[in-house]
Design an enzyme around this catalytic site. Sequence first.
Site, PDB file in Angstrom:
ATOM      1  N   ARG A  84      42.416 -34.209  -0.858  1.00 53.36           N
ATOM      2  CA  ARG A  84      42.010 -33.463  -2.045  1.00 53.36           C
ATOM      3  C   ARG A  84      40.778 -34.063  -2.711  1.00 53.36           C
ATOM      4  NH1 ARG A  84      47.063 -34.468  -5.458  1.00 53.36           N
ATOM      5  NH2 ARG A  84      46.723 -36.444  -4.404  1.00 53.36           N
ATOM      6  N   HIS A 113      19.540 -55.384 -21.358  1.00 51.85           N
ATOM      7  CA  HIS A 113      20.079 -54.501 -20.333  1.00 51.85           C
ATOM      8  C   HIS A 113      19.072 -53.399 -20.018  1.00 51.85           C
ATOM      9  CE1 HIS A 113      22.358 -50.851 -19.062  1.00 51.85           C
ATOM     10  NE2 HIS A 113      22.779 -51.756 -18.190  1.00 51.85           N
ATOM     11  N   TYR A 141      27.699 -45.429 -20.643  1.00 53.46           N
ATOM     12  CA  TYR A 141      27.828 -46.727 -21.300  1.00 53.46           C
ATOM     13  C   TYR A 141      29.029 -46.688 -22.241  1.00 53.46           C
ATOM     14  CZ  TYR A 141      22.587 -46.306 -21.265  1.00 53.46           C
ATOM     15  OH  TYR A 141      21.262 -46.087 -20.977  1.00 53.46           O
ATOM     16  N   LYS A 201      28.470 -54.026 -23.319  1.00 55.22           N
ATOM     17  CA  LYS A 201      28.477 -52.711 -22.678  1.00 55.22           C
ATOM     18  C   LYS A 201      29.234 -52.772 -21.363  1.00 55.22           C
ATOM     19  CE  LYS A 201      23.840 -51.775 -24.418  1.00 55.22           C
ATOM     20  NZ  LYS A 201      22.432 -51.698 -24.029  1.00 55.22           N
ATOM     21  N   ASN A 213      28.108 -43.619 -24.582  1.00 51.75           N
ATOM     22  CA  ASN A 213      26.795 -42.977 -24.461  1.00 51.75           C
ATOM     23  C   ASN A 213      26.614 -42.507 -23.032  1.00 51.75           C
ATOM     24  OD1 ASN A 213      26.207 -43.900 -27.114  1.00 51.75           O
ATOM     25  ND2 ASN A 213      25.468 -45.836 -26.297  1.00 51.75           N
ATOM     26  N   ARG A 223      14.665 -47.733 -17.746  1.00 55.33           N
ATOM     27  CA  ARG A 223      15.070 -47.834 -19.150  1.00 55.33           C
ATOM     28  C   ARG A 223      15.394 -49.298 -19.430  1.00 55.33           C
ATOM     29  NH1 ARG A 223      16.703 -42.743 -21.584  1.00 55.33           N
ATOM     30  NH2 ARG A 223      16.722 -41.082 -20.036  1.00 55.33           N
ATOM     31  N   LYS A 250       8.242 -46.084 -26.211  1.00 53.66           N
ATOM     32  CA  LYS A 250       8.942 -47.153 -26.934  1.00 53.66           C
ATOM     33  C   LYS A 250       9.125 -48.389 -26.041  1.00 53.66           C
ATOM     34  CE  LYS A 250      13.533 -47.752 -28.793  1.00 53.66           C
ATOM     35  NZ  LYS A 250      14.750 -47.074 -29.196  1.00 53.66           N
ATOM     36  N   ASP A 251       9.536 -48.184 -24.787  1.00 48.99           N
ATOM     37  CA  ASP A 251       9.736 -49.309 -23.875  1.00 48.99           C
ATOM     38  C   ASP A 251       8.413 -49.965 -23.485  1.00 48.99           C
ATOM     39  OD1 ASP A 251      12.430 -48.900 -24.053  1.00 48.99           O
ATOM     40  OD2 ASP A 251      12.687 -48.205 -21.990  1.00 48.99           O
ATOM     41  N   GLU A 258      17.565 -53.056 -33.178  1.00 44.36           N
ATOM     42  CA  GLU A 258      17.020 -52.912 -31.823  1.00 44.36           C
ATOM     43  C   GLU A 258      16.158 -54.110 -31.447  1.00 44.36           C
ATOM     44  OE1 GLU A 258      14.694 -49.338 -31.663  1.00 44.36           O
ATOM     45  OE2 GLU A 258      16.445 -48.074 -31.354  1.00 44.36           O
ATOM     46  N   GLU A 289      41.231 -45.215 -11.862  1.00 46.45           N
ATOM     47  CA  GLU A 289      41.270 -45.531 -13.285  1.00 46.45           C
ATOM     48  C   GLU A 289      39.937 -46.191 -13.621  1.00 46.45           C
ATOM     49  OE1 GLU A 289      45.133 -47.024 -15.374  1.00 46.45           O
ATOM     50  OE2 GLU A 289      44.012 -48.778 -14.680  1.00 46.45           O
ATOM     51  N   GLN A 347      32.099 -46.777 -28.898  1.00 51.53           N
ATOM     52  CA  GLN A 347      31.070 -45.757 -28.731  1.00 51.53           C
ATOM     53  C   GLN A 347      30.809 -45.559 -27.248  1.00 51.53           C
ATOM     54  OE1 GLN A 347      27.571 -46.329 -31.222  1.00 51.53           O
ATOM     55  NE2 GLN A 347      26.247 -45.516 -29.646  1.00 51.53           N
ATOM     56  N   HIS A 365      16.828 -53.509 -23.141  1.00 51.68           N
ATOM     57  CA  HIS A 365      17.254 -53.286 -24.523  1.00 51.68           C
ATOM     58  C   HIS A 365      18.424 -54.178 -24.919  1.00 51.68           C
ATOM     59  CE1 HIS A 365      16.021 -48.939 -23.385  1.00 51.68           C
ATOM     60  NE2 HIS A 365      14.972 -49.595 -23.838  1.00 51.68           N
TER      61      HIS A 365
END
Length: 182
Positions: free
Chosen positions: A23, A119, A132, A72, A49, A59, A169-170, A143, A28, A47, A62
């Site tokens: 199937r 990260h 995340y 994270k 994301n 990316r 920004k990066d 930040e 988990e 949280q 950060h």
Amino acid sequence: MQVQETKLKGCFIIEPQIFKDNRGYFFESFNEQKFEAATGHNGHFVQDNQSASSYGVIRGLHLQKGEHAQAKLVRVLEGKVLDVAVDLRPGSPTYGEWVAVELSAENNRQLYVPRGFGHGFSVLSETAVFAYKCDNGYNKEAEGGVQYNDPTLKIDWQIPAGKEVISEKDALLRPFSEFNPE
């Protein structure tokens, strides 16, 4: 689940036990009690994301600073990325060292990135959907980060020169030599 600590203390690669049959599969993806027992870290996340990106997107790197620091637990829902964690904890014996782990929808690996780590990730497939879990809420004023292409860190993002896709920004992040953890 199998848990392997990387060369960076507190940073873990997690591989869930996958049950496959005609199937499809089941696994988990997170269990707070098992996570805490295997890693010794608090598995309480507040949280979630999700991002979608195309090939060549990088990316990072950060982090959230101070009281807003975040641990994270990251994984890929679609596609493949090279996920990178950099130890930015002042006084750590592995300060400035990094690990890179391929995460994909195929291998279902996860990476636990502790508080105080930078990260980032690069997208190695045509597209990727990245998830995340964070143990603290986001705060814009907290930040921080380091240039993805820092000459001291020398991270190989596995994206050919000229094919990188970087946010404005990066692109403005400072080099590792100028990183301030405060």
